[in-house]
Motif scaffolding. Sequence first.
Motif, PDB file in Angstrom:
ATOM      1  N   HIS A 167      30.277   8.355  25.205  1.00 29.78           N
ATOM      2  CA  HIS A 167      31.877   9.339  25.437  1.00 29.78           C
ATOM      3  C   HIS A 167      30.772  10.536  25.862  1.00 29.78           C
ATOM      4  O   HIS A 167      32.263  11.599  26.626  1.00 29.78           O
ATOM      5  N   THR A 168      30.003  11.330  25.383  1.00 29.07           N
ATOM      6  CA  THR A 168      29.802  12.312  25.977  1.00 29.07           C
ATOM      7  C   THR A 168      28.992  12.245  27.453  1.00 29.07           C
ATOM      8  O   THR A 168      29.282  13.480  27.769  1.00 29.07           O
ATOM      9  N   MET A 169      29.032  11.530  27.878  1.00 23.35           N
ATOM     10  CA  MET A 169      28.580  10.864  29.462  1.00 23.35           C
ATOM     11  C   MET A 169      29.697  10.978  30.395  1.00 23.35           C
ATOM     12  O   MET A 169      29.569  11.066  31.594  1.00 23.35           O
ATOM     13  N   GLY A 170      30.555  10.925  29.621  1.00 23.94           N
ATOM     14  CA  GLY A 170      32.191  10.779  30.092  1.00 23.94           C
ATOM     15  C   GLY A 170      32.362   9.324  30.770  1.00 23.94           C
ATOM     16  O   GLY A 170      33.555   9.102  31.338  1.00 23.94           O
ATOM     17  N   ALA A 171      32.240   8.709  30.185  1.00 24.61           N
ATOM     18  CA  ALA A 171      32.154   7.020  30.152  1.00 24.61           C
ATOM     19  C   ALA A 171      33.336   7.212  29.558  1.00 24.61           C
ATOM     20  O   ALA A 171      33.977   7.472  28.092  1.00 24.61           O
ATOM     21  N   GLU A 172      34.660   6.186  29.626  1.00 21.70           N
ATOM     22  CA  GLU A 172      35.799   5.328  28.891  1.00 21.70           C
ATOM     23  C   GLU A 172      34.855   4.242  27.895  1.00 21.70           C
ATOM     24  O   GLU A 172      34.606   2.777  28.507  1.00 21.70           O
ATOM     25  N   VAL A 173      34.900   4.714  26.550  1.00 25.99           N
ATOM     26  CA  VAL A 173      33.921   3.443  25.772  1.00 25.99           C
ATOM     27  C   VAL A 173      34.884   2.827  24.903  1.00 25.99           C
ATOM     28  O   VAL A 173      36.183   3.204  24.035  1.00 25.99           O
ATOM     29  N   THR A 174      34.804   1.770  24.980  1.00 22.34           N
ATOM     30  CA  THR A 174      35.156   0.325  23.287  1.00 22.34           C
ATOM     31  C   THR A 174      34.110  -0.034  22.862  1.00 22.34           C
ATOM     32  O   THR A 174      33.299  -0.486  23.307  1.00 22.34           O
ATOM     33  N   TRP A 205      21.343   2.945  33.968  1.00 26.50           N
ATOM     34  CA  TRP A 205      22.608   2.225  34.303  1.00 26.50           C
ATOM     35  C   TRP A 205      23.679   3.488  34.751  1.00 26.50           C
ATOM     36  O   TRP A 205      25.010   2.958  35.110  1.00 26.50           O
ATOM     37  N   ASN A 206      23.230   4.627  35.350  1.00 23.88           N
ATOM     38  CA  ASN A 206      24.189   5.602  35.232  1.00 23.88           C
ATOM     39  C   ASN A 206      25.505   5.391  34.875  1.00 23.88           C
ATOM     40  O   ASN A 206      26.876   5.480  35.384  1.00 23.88           O
ATOM     41  N   VAL A 207      25.959   5.721  33.772  1.00 24.84           N
ATOM     42  CA  VAL A 207      26.939   5.825  32.715  1.00 24.84           C
ATOM     43  C   VAL A 207      27.773   7.250  32.690  1.00 24.84           C
ATOM     44  O   VAL A 207      27.119   7.700  32.660  1.00 24.84           O
ATOM     45  N   GLY A 208      28.766   7.145  33.186  1.00 25.46           N
ATOM     46  CA  GLY A 208      29.432   8.515  33.376  1.00 25.46           C
ATOM     47  C   GLY A 208      31.048   8.312  33.518  1.00 25.46           C
ATOM     48  O   GLY A 208      31.088   6.917  33.576  1.00 25.46           O
ATOM     49  N   PRO A 209      31.465   9.037  34.112  1.00 25.39           N
ATOM     50  CA  PRO A 209      32.754   9.507  34.191  1.00 25.39           C
ATOM     51  C   PRO A 209      33.093   8.260  35.540  1.00 25.39           C
ATOM     52  O   PRO A 209      32.318   8.194  36.694  1.00 25.39           O
ATOM     53  N   GLY A 210      34.480   7.370  34.808  1.00 20.49           N
ATOM     54  CA  GLY A 210      34.713   5.972  36.020  1.00 20.49           C
ATOM     55  C   GLY A 210      34.269   5.136  35.496  1.00 20.49           C
ATOM     56  O   GLY A 210      34.839   4.065  36.114  1.00 20.49           O
ATOM     57  N   LYS A 211      33.503   5.290  34.207  1.00 20.78           N
ATOM     58  CA  LYS A 211      32.594   3.976  34.146  1.00 20.78           C
ATOM     59  C   LYS A 211      33.144   3.413  32.819  1.00 20.78           C
ATOM     60  O   LYS A 211      33.496   3.600  31.980  1.00 20.78           O
ATOM     61  N   THR A 250      19.692   3.815  22.743  1.00 22.61           N
ATOM     62  CA  THR A 250      20.994   3.651  22.772  1.00 22.61           C
ATOM     63  C   THR A 250      20.922   4.673  24.454  1.00 22.61           C
ATOM     64  O   THR A 250      22.144   4.443  25.554  1.00 22.61           O
ATOM     65  N   TYR A 251      20.518   5.759  24.010  1.00 25.17           N
ATOM     66  CA  TYR A 251      20.300   7.294  25.554  1.00 25.17           C
ATOM     67  C   TYR A 251      20.078   6.310  26.045  1.00 25.17           C
ATOM     68  O   TYR A 251      20.623   6.095  28.328  1.00 25.17           O
TER      69      TYR A 251
END
Length: 351
Positions: free
Chosen positions: A200-207, A175-181, A168-169
């Motif tokens: 979540h720890t990388m800063g993404a909004e997670v659904t 795919w550059n998951v981070g804030p704003g994604k 998963t990591y």
Amino acid sequence: MCNHQNITARVLSVPSAKAPFEKSTIERRDLRSDDILMDIRYCGICHSDIHNAHDDWGHGVFPMVPGHEIAGVVTAVGSDVTKFAVGDRVGVGCFVNSCGECEYCLRGDEQFCTKGVVLVFNAVDYDGNLTYGGYSQKMVVKEKFVVRIPDSLDLDVASPLLCAGITTYSPLKYWNVGPGKKVAVVGMGGLGHLAVQFAHTMGAEVTVLSQTMNKKNEALDFGADHYYATSDSATFTELAGQFDLILNTVSANLDVDAYLSLLRVDGTLVNVGAPAKPDEYNVFSLIMGRRSIAGSNVGGIQETQEMLDFAAEHGIAPMIEVISADQVDEAYERVLRSDVRYRFVIDMSTL
């Protein structure tokens, strides 16, 4: 430096496809100069272990010793080993050899070795010998394919990270998951609950997209921002065109077109779950949004070490149920019923 002869290991093996596990012994190879010998303390159970033991994908060689989420302690090292010493806490994941010379090995993507990466079990190594996995009390492995487990990670908790964690990591990072994604995780199981924590720890909004609402509270505790049931057709209407990335962690066939409709323009559906039957989709689901379907296959050794260090630093850990060697058949049945929160780990001292 230590030289062992006739390294005998107790193992759990399946004599034939879908047969019950048996306790037996195998001979591990003599310690070579670049090998380490490890006592295996814990080994996680991955759904792909079950696929192999049941020969769902074909090419099964029996008797088979599954297991590729292996955590233990070094008990001996070869004369040329420099990275590890007796007593070190170590892990072994999905593969144990590669050519080391092709472009992918040289850049740290050993899993894509052009000669063919050697899987930790149910594979033939370059010397012609069959590989046996981590449902075992001992293992001999090349130093290059061993990672160090940080002190803050308990060995039983660390073991599922060697497959579920890196599986998963790696795509989240690629795919550059981070804030704003905006990221959707399909499936709230052994892979999914780790994907939620990493994203979540990388800063993404997670659904989280799961079949039912049963795991909503746990998903939110792991860091999800939203949770929807895919059994409700309104979910696909409400979430249409929202996500930059969808990480599909389930091993069942999906309505691919329905999930592609949830992607933004240029969004990607990445598959890490591996169903036994091929998926189907309409190409217009891609064309009309310049969307992509992709897959990801674990990660290289350097990236696996990076993932373990990241997990340790941020307190990311799988939720596990530790079982004895006598409970593995029952555990397989429970995995197939989705009756586990969220990863079984075998205590190899019970073998």
